[in-house]
Design a protein around this motif. Structure first.
Motif, mmCIF file in Angstrom:
data_model
loop_
_atom_site.group_PDB
_atom_site.id
_atom_site.type_symbol
_atom_site.label_atom_id
_atom_site.label_comp_id
_atom_site.label_asym_id
_atom_site.label_seq_id
_atom_site.Cartn_x
_atom_site.Cartn_y
_atom_site.Cartn_z
ATOM 1 N N ASN A 175 -34.897 31.621 1.100
ATOM 2 C CA ASN A 175 -35.394 32.230 2.325
ATOM 3 C C ASN A 175 -35.914 33.627 1.989
ATOM 4 N N TYR A 176 -37.225 33.816 2.123
ATOM 5 C CA TYR A 176 -37.824 35.096 1.734
ATOM 6 C C TYR A 176 -37.256 36.264 2.546
ATOM 7 N N LYS A 177 -36.706 35.966 3.731
ATOM 8 C CA LYS A 177 -36.165 37.042 4.574
ATOM 9 C C LYS A 177 -34.837 37.573 4.031
ATOM 10 N N GLU A 185 -50.814 28.240 -1.125
ATOM 11 C CA GLU A 185 -50.755 29.531 -0.438
ATOM 12 C C GLU A 185 -50.882 29.384 1.077
ATOM 13 N N ASN A 186 -49.813 29.770 1.789
ATOM 14 C CA ASN A 186 -49.853 29.722 3.248
ATOM 15 C C ASN A 186 -49.529 31.076 3.852
ATOM 16 N N VAL A 187 -49.198 32.057 2.999
ATOM 17 C CA VAL A 187 -48.608 33.297 3.492
ATOM 18 C C VAL A 187 -49.470 34.532 3.220
ATOM 19 N N ALA A 227 -55.569 27.741 -1.558
ATOM 20 C CA ALA A 227 -55.393 28.710 -0.465
ATOM 21 C C ALA A 227 -55.635 28.045 0.887
ATOM 22 N N CYS A 228 -54.539 27.744 1.576
ATOM 23 C CA CYS A 228 -54.595 27.056 2.874
ATOM 24 C C CYS A 228 -54.569 28.058 4.017
ATOM 25 N N GLY A 229 -53.739 29.109 3.895
ATOM 26 C CA GLY A 229 -53.630 30.090 4.980
ATOM 27 C C GLY A 229 -52.958 31.362 4.509
ATOM 28 N N GLN A 266 -51.059 37.920 7.214
ATOM 29 C CA GLN A 266 -52.156 38.888 7.288
ATOM 30 C C GLN A 266 -52.947 38.852 8.588
ATOM 31 N N TYR A 267 -52.610 37.915 9.486
ATOM 32 C CA TYR A 267 -53.485 37.722 10.649
ATOM 33 C C TYR A 267 -53.393 38.863 11.670
ATOM 34 N N ASN A 268 -52.229 39.518 11.727
ATOM 35 C CA ASN A 268 -52.066 40.563 12.745
ATOM 36 C C ASN A 268 -51.898 41.958 12.156
ATOM 37 N N GLY A 305 -59.982 28.143 -1.705
ATOM 38 C CA GLY A 305 -59.623 27.968 -0.310
ATOM 39 C C GLY A 305 -60.157 26.647 0.237
ATOM 40 N N PHE A 306 -59.598 26.231 1.359
ATOM 41 C CA PHE A 306 -60.153 25.066 2.069
ATOM 42 C C PHE A 306 -59.834 25.217 3.551
ATOM 43 N N ILE A 307 -60.634 24.561 4.376
ATOM 44 C CA ILE A 307 -60.422 24.651 5.826
ATOM 45 C C ILE A 307 -60.606 23.259 6.436
ATOM 46 N N VAL A 308 -59.675 22.896 7.291
ATOM 47 C CA VAL A 308 -59.607 21.518 7.772
ATOM 48 C C VAL A 308 -60.907 21.073 8.463
ATOM 49 N N SER A 309 -61.583 22.021 9.145
ATOM 50 C CA SER A 309 -62.782 21.646 9.909
ATOM 51 C C SER A 309 -63.912 21.132 9.013
ATOM 52 N N GLY A 327 -44.670 32.591 18.759
ATOM 53 C CA GLY A 327 -43.469 32.287 17.963
ATOM 54 C C GLY A 327 -43.765 31.926 16.523
ATOM 55 N N LEU A 328 -44.986 31.414 16.251
ATOM 56 C CA LEU A 328 -45.359 31.057 14.874
ATOM 57 C C LEU A 328 -45.286 32.260 13.945
ATOM 58 N N PHE A 329 -45.521 33.451 14.512
ATOM 59 C CA PHE A 329 -45.585 34.657 13.678
ATOM 60 C C PHE A 329 -44.212 35.281 13.433
ATOM 61 N N SER A 330 -43.177 34.723 14.071
ATOM 62 C CA SER A 330 -41.838 35.256 13.815
ATOM 63 C C SER A 330 -40.886 34.158 13.345
ATOM 64 N N GLY A 331 -41.432 32.982 13.046
ATOM 65 C CA GLY A 331 -40.572 31.910 12.531
ATOM 66 C C GLY A 331 -39.666 31.316 13.596
ATOM 67 N N ARG A 332 -40.093 31.337 14.862
ATOM 68 C CA ARG A 332 -39.261 30.793 15.933
ATOM 69 C C ARG A 332 -39.180 29.263 15.831
ATOM 70 N N ASN A 333 -40.278 28.655 15.383
ATOM 71 C CA ASN A 333 -40.315 27.190 15.304
ATOM 72 C C ASN A 333 -39.681 26.683 14.012
ATOM 73 N N VAL A 334 -39.033 25.528 14.138
ATOM 74 C CA VAL A 334 -38.588 24.814 12.931
ATOM 75 C C VAL A 334 -39.300 23.474 12.966
ATOM 76 N N GLY A 335 -40.304 23.312 12.116
ATOM 77 C CA GLY A 335 -41.137 22.115 12.126
ATOM 78 C C GLY A 335 -42.467 22.401 12.809
ATOM 79 N N LYS A 336 -43.319 21.400 12.814
ATOM 80 C CA LYS A 336 -44.647 21.568 13.408
ATOM 81 C C LYS A 336 -44.531 21.841 14.899
ATOM 82 N N GLN A 337 -45.106 22.934 15.339
ATOM 83 C CA GLN A 337 -45.024 23.311 16.753
ATOM 84 C C GLN A 337 -45.956 22.424 17.590
HETATM 85 N N1 LIG Z 1 -56.788 25.749 5.908
HETATM 86 C C1 LIG Z 1 -56.643 25.119 7.057
HETATM 87 O O1 LIG Z 1 -57.463 24.311 7.439
HETATM 88 C C2 LIG Z 1 -55.432 25.393 7.921
HETATM 89 C C3 LIG Z 1 -55.220 24.693 9.110
HETATM 90 C C4 LIG Z 1 -54.089 24.980 9.868
HETATM 91 C C5 LIG Z 1 -53.197 25.942 9.453
HETATM 92 N N2 LIG Z 1 -53.449 26.611 8.291
HETATM 93 C C6 LIG Z 1 -52.527 27.630 7.804
HETATM 94 O O2 LIG Z 1 -51.325 27.004 7.440
HETATM 95 C C7 LIG Z 1 -50.259 27.942 7.573
HETATM 96 C C8 LIG Z 1 -49.151 27.313 8.394
HETATM 97 O O3 LIG Z 1 -49.627 27.135 9.716
HETATM 98 P P1 LIG Z 1 -48.925 26.157 10.742
HETATM 99 O O4 LIG Z 1 -49.796 26.084 11.923
HETATM 100 O O5 LIG Z 1 -48.512 24.908 10.040
HETATM 101 O O6 LIG Z 1 -47.679 26.992 11.172
HETATM 102 P P2 LIG Z 1 -46.147 26.804 10.838
HETATM 103 O O7 LIG Z 1 -45.956 26.713 9.370
HETATM 104 O O8 LIG Z 1 -45.541 25.781 11.707
HETATM 105 O O9 LIG Z 1 -45.607 28.222 11.384
HETATM 106 C C9 LIG Z 1 -45.939 29.382 10.760
HETATM 107 C C10 LIG Z 1 -44.743 29.829 9.908
HETATM 108 O O10 LIG Z 1 -45.186 30.935 9.121
HETATM 109 C C11 LIG Z 1 -44.072 31.743 8.825
HETATM 110 N N3 LIG Z 1 -44.499 33.150 8.902
HETATM 111 C C12 LIG Z 1 -44.941 33.838 9.966
HETATM 112 N N4 LIG Z 1 -45.208 35.112 9.640
HETATM 113 C C13 LIG Z 1 -44.909 35.222 8.311
HETATM 114 C C14 LIG Z 1 -44.949 36.300 7.392
HETATM 115 N N5 LIG Z 1 -45.358 37.516 7.759
HETATM 116 N N6 LIG Z 1 -44.583 36.066 6.114
HETATM 117 C C15 LIG Z 1 -44.162 34.834 5.744
HETATM 118 N N7 LIG Z 1 -44.104 33.770 6.566
HETATM 119 C C16 LIG Z 1 -44.462 33.975 7.838
HETATM 120 C C17 LIG Z 1 -42.992 31.459 9.882
HETATM 121 O O11 LIG Z 1 -41.898 30.886 9.194
HETATM 122 P P3 LIG Z 1 -40.648 31.773 8.752
HETATM 123 O O12 LIG Z 1 -39.552 31.456 9.673
HETATM 124 O O13 LIG Z 1 -40.339 31.300 7.360
HETATM 125 O O14 LIG Z 1 -41.085 33.202 8.812
HETATM 126 C C18 LIG Z 1 -43.604 30.380 10.768
HETATM 127 O O15 LIG Z 1 -42.704 29.352 11.084
HETATM 128 C C19 LIG Z 1 -50.865 29.207 8.196
HETATM 129 O O16 LIG Z 1 -51.138 30.140 7.173
HETATM 130 C C20 LIG Z 1 -52.148 28.691 8.807
HETATM 131 O O17 LIG Z 1 -53.135 29.675 8.922
HETATM 132 C C21 LIG Z 1 -54.534 26.350 7.528
#
Ligand SMILES: NC(=O)c1ccc[n+]([C@@H]2O[C@H](COP(=O)([O-])OP(=O)(O)OC[C@H]3O[C@@H](n4cnc5c(N)ncnc54)[C@H](OP(=O)(O)O)[C@@H]3O)[C@@H](O)[C@H]2O)c1
Length: 155
Positions: free
Chosen positions: A18-20, A42-44, A64-66, A70-72, A93-97, A138-148
Protein backbone atom coordinates in the motif's frame (compact mmCIF):
# COMPACT_ATOMS: atom_id res chain seq x y z
CA UNK A 1 -3.88 -4.60 4.71
CA UNK A 2 -7.27 -5.70 3.39
CA UNK A 3 -6.44 -4.18 -0.01
CA UNK A 4 -3.07 -5.91 -0.10
CA UNK A 5 -4.75 -9.25 0.74
CA UNK A 6 -7.27 -8.66 -2.01
CA UNK A 7 -4.54 -8.04 -4.58
CA UNK A 8 -2.56 -11.11 -3.59
CA UNK A 9 -5.28 -13.60 -2.74
CA UNK A 10 -8.15 -12.69 -5.07
CA UNK A 11 -6.29 -11.25 -8.04
CA UNK A 12 -3.21 -13.46 -7.76
CA UNK A 13 -0.44 -10.84 -7.75
CA UNK A 14 2.83 -12.26 -6.37
CA UNK A 15 3.41 -9.16 -4.27
CA UNK A 16 1.57 -5.96 -3.36
CA UNK A 17 2.02 -3.03 -1.01
CA UNK A 18 0.00 0.00 0.00
CA UNK A 19 1.75 3.15 -1.22
CA UNK A 20 0.00 5.14 1.53
CA UNK A 21 1.90 3.16 4.18
CA UNK A 22 5.36 3.60 2.63
CA UNK A 23 7.67 6.49 3.54
CA UNK A 24 10.02 5.88 0.61
CA UNK A 25 8.39 4.55 -2.57
CA UNK A 26 11.68 3.95 -4.36
CA UNK A 27 12.93 1.81 -1.46
CA UNK A 28 9.62 -0.08 -1.28
CA UNK A 29 9.85 -0.95 -4.98
CA UNK A 30 13.44 -2.11 -4.52
CA UNK A 31 12.33 -4.31 -1.64
CA UNK A 32 9.52 -5.94 -3.63
CA UNK A 33 11.39 -6.12 -6.96
CA UNK A 34 15.05 -6.70 -6.02
CA UNK A 35 15.92 -7.66 -9.62
CA UNK A 36 14.14 -4.62 -11.06
CA UNK A 37 10.98 -4.13 -13.11
CA UNK A 38 10.62 -5.34 -16.71
CA UNK A 39 7.12 -4.06 -17.42
CA UNK A 40 5.27 -1.29 -15.60
CA UNK A 41 1.59 -0.52 -16.24
CA UNK A 42 1.35 3.18 -15.46
CA UNK A 43 -1.91 4.37 -13.91
CA UNK A 44 -0.62 6.88 -11.37
CA UNK A 45 2.17 9.19 -12.64
CA UNK A 46 3.94 11.78 -10.46
CA UNK A 47 5.79 10.41 -7.42
CA UNK A 48 5.03 6.79 -8.31
CA UNK A 49 6.46 7.12 -11.82
CA UNK A 50 9.46 8.91 -10.35
CA UNK A 51 10.07 5.99 -7.96
CA UNK A 52 9.54 3.36 -10.66
CA UNK A 53 11.99 4.79 -13.22
CA UNK A 54 15.20 4.09 -11.21
CA UNK A 55 13.87 0.57 -10.53
CA UNK A 56 13.29 -0.30 -14.19
CA UNK A 57 15.52 -2.91 -15.82
CA UNK A 58 17.39 -2.40 -19.09
CA UNK A 59 15.07 -2.51 -22.13
CA UNK A 60 12.06 -2.29 -19.79
CA UNK A 61 8.68 -1.19 -21.08
CA UNK A 62 6.12 1.20 -19.62
CA UNK A 63 2.55 1.08 -20.85
CA UNK A 64 1.02 4.45 -19.98
CA UNK A 65 -2.70 4.03 -19.29
CA UNK A 66 -3.33 6.93 -16.88
CA UNK A 67 -1.80 9.41 -14.44
CA UNK A 68 -4.49 9.87 -11.82
CA UNK A 69 -2.20 11.59 -9.30
CA UNK A 70 -1.70 14.43 -11.79
CA UNK A 71 -5.24 15.32 -12.83
CA UNK A 72 -5.93 17.86 -10.09
CA UNK A 73 -2.46 19.26 -9.43
CA UNK A 74 0.10 21.34 -11.25
CA UNK A 75 3.85 20.91 -11.24
CA UNK A 76 4.28 17.60 -9.39
CA UNK A 77 7.34 17.11 -11.59
CA UNK A 78 9.01 13.84 -12.53
CA UNK A 79 12.79 14.08 -12.04
CA UNK A 80 13.99 10.64 -13.10
CA UNK A 81 13.14 10.66 -16.82
CA UNK A 82 16.86 10.30 -17.64
CA UNK A 83 16.50 6.57 -16.92
CA UNK A 84 14.49 6.29 -20.14
CA UNK A 85 17.69 7.18 -22.01
CA UNK A 86 20.30 5.31 -20.01
CA UNK A 87 18.27 2.11 -19.55
CA UNK A 88 16.90 2.09 -23.12
CA UNK A 89 13.32 2.13 -21.83
CA UNK A 90 10.25 2.34 -24.03
CA UNK A 91 7.14 4.17 -22.82
CA UNK A 92 3.93 4.20 -24.86
CA UNK A 93 0.56 5.68 -24.08
CA UNK A 94 -2.82 4.43 -25.24
CA UNK A 95 -6.40 5.64 -24.97
CA UNK A 96 -9.49 3.47 -25.07
CA UNK A 97 -11.37 5.73 -27.52
CA UNK A 98 -8.86 4.84 -30.27
CA UNK A 99 -9.84 1.18 -30.02
CA UNK A 100 -13.65 1.23 -29.81
CA UNK A 101 -13.85 -0.53 -33.17
CA UNK A 102 -12.20 -3.58 -31.52
CA UNK A 103 -14.79 -3.78 -28.72
CA UNK A 104 -16.77 -6.73 -30.15
CA UNK A 105 -13.54 -8.68 -30.62
CA UNK A 106 -12.51 -7.80 -27.06
CA UNK A 107 -15.85 -9.08 -25.69
CA UNK A 108 -15.39 -12.34 -27.60
CA UNK A 109 -11.95 -12.75 -26.03
CA UNK A 110 -12.73 -11.60 -22.48
CA UNK A 111 -16.12 -13.23 -21.76
CA UNK A 112 -14.89 -16.85 -21.79
CA UNK A 113 -11.95 -15.86 -19.55
CA UNK A 114 -14.32 -14.25 -17.04
CA UNK A 115 -16.64 -17.29 -17.14
CA UNK A 116 -13.68 -19.61 -16.55
CA UNK A 117 -12.59 -17.48 -13.59
CA UNK A 118 -9.27 -16.70 -15.27
CA UNK A 119 -10.03 -12.99 -15.08
CA UNK A 120 -11.87 -11.64 -12.07
CA UNK A 121 -13.06 -8.21 -11.02
CA UNK A 122 -14.78 -6.39 -8.18
CA UNK A 123 -17.43 -3.72 -8.58
CA UNK A 124 -18.14 -0.88 -6.15
CA UNK A 125 -21.79 -0.07 -6.83
CA UNK A 126 -23.65 3.09 -5.83
CA UNK A 127 -27.33 3.67 -6.53
CA UNK A 128 -28.88 6.58 -8.43
CA UNK A 129 -27.60 9.35 -10.65
CA UNK A 130 -27.50 11.66 -7.61
CA UNK A 131 -24.67 9.46 -6.24
CA UNK A 132 -22.53 10.00 -9.35
CA UNK A 133 -20.67 13.23 -8.33
CA UNK A 134 -19.54 11.78 -4.98
CA UNK A 135 -18.55 8.54 -6.70
CA UNK A 136 -16.47 10.46 -9.24
CA UNK A 137 -14.75 12.59 -6.59
CA UNK A 138 -14.15 9.44 -4.51
CA UNK A 139 -11.88 8.04 -7.25
CA UNK A 140 -9.27 10.64 -6.29
CA UNK A 141 -9.14 9.61 -2.64
CA UNK A 142 -9.39 5.83 -3.00
CA UNK A 143 -12.94 5.66 -1.62
CA UNK A 144 -13.90 2.90 -4.07
CA UNK A 145 -12.75 -0.69 -3.83
CA UNK A 146 -13.17 -2.14 -7.31
CA UNK A 147 -14.56 -0.62 -10.47
CA UNK A 148 -16.86 2.25 -9.56
CA UNK A 149 -20.29 1.69 -11.05
CA UNK A 150 -23.27 4.06 -10.78
CA UNK A 151 -26.63 2.30 -11.23
CA UNK A 152 -28.88 4.91 -12.79
CA UNK A 153 -31.95 2.66 -12.87
CA UNK A 154 -32.67 -1.00 -12.26
CA UNK A 155 -35.01 -2.70 -14.74
N1 LIG B 1 -6.01 5.04 -21.24
C1 LIG B 1 -7.32 4.91 -21.14
O1 LIG B 1 -8.00 4.73 -22.12
C2 LIG B 1 -7.98 4.95 -19.78
C3 LIG B 1 -9.35 4.74 -19.64
C4 LIG B 1 -9.92 4.80 -18.37
C5 LIG B 1 -9.13 5.05 -17.27
N2 LIG B 1 -7.80 5.26 -17.45
C6 LIG B 1 -6.93 5.53 -16.32
O2 LIG B 1 -6.86 4.37 -15.53
C7 LIG B 1 -6.58 4.74 -14.18
C8 LIG B 1 -7.59 4.07 -13.27
O3 LIG B 1 -8.87 4.63 -13.53
P1 LIG B 1 -10.21 3.93 -13.08
O4 LIG B 1 -11.31 4.69 -13.69
O5 LIG B 1 -10.10 2.46 -13.31
O6 LIG B 1 -10.24 4.25 -11.56
P2 LIG B 1 -10.02 3.33 -10.30
O7 LIG B 1 -8.73 2.61 -10.42
O8 LIG B 1 -11.24 2.56 -9.98
O9 LIG B 1 -9.91 4.48 -9.17
C9 LIG B 1 -8.86 5.33 -9.14
C10 LIG B 1 -7.90 4.87 -8.04
O10 LIG B 1 -6.72 5.66 -8.16
C11 LIG B 1 -6.10 5.74 -6.90
N3 LIG B 1 -5.58 7.11 -6.73
C12 LIG B 1 -6.25 8.27 -6.68
N4 LIG B 1 -5.42 9.30 -6.50
C13 LIG B 1 -4.17 8.76 -6.42
C14 LIG B 1 -2.88 9.31 -6.21
N5 LIG B 1 -2.70 10.62 -6.06
N6 LIG B 1 -1.82 8.47 -6.20
C15 LIG B 1 -2.00 7.14 -6.35
N7 LIG B 1 -3.20 6.56 -6.56
C16 LIG B 1 -4.27 7.36 -6.58
C17 LIG B 1 -7.18 5.46 -5.84
O11 LIG B 1 -6.80 4.26 -5.19
P3 LIG B 1 -6.02 4.30 -3.79
O12 LIG B 1 -6.99 3.93 -2.75
O13 LIG B 1 -4.96 3.25 -3.94
O14 LIG B 1 -5.47 5.68 -3.63
C18 LIG B 1 -8.44 5.17 -6.64
O15 LIG B 1 -9.16 4.07 -6.16
C19 LIG B 1 -6.61 6.27 -14.14
O16 LIG B 1 -5.29 6.76 -14.21
C20 LIG B 1 -7.39 6.62 -15.39
O17 LIG B 1 -7.07 7.89 -15.89
C21 LIG B 1 -7.22 5.21 -18.67
Amino acid sequence: MILVDLLKNKFGFDEAFNYKEEQDLEAALKRYFPSGIDIYFENVGGKMLDAVLPNMRFNGRISACGMISQYNVQGDGVRNLGHIVTKLLRMQGFIVSHYYHMYPKYMEMIMPLIKQGKICYIEDVVEGLESAPAALVGLFSGRNVGKQVVVVARD
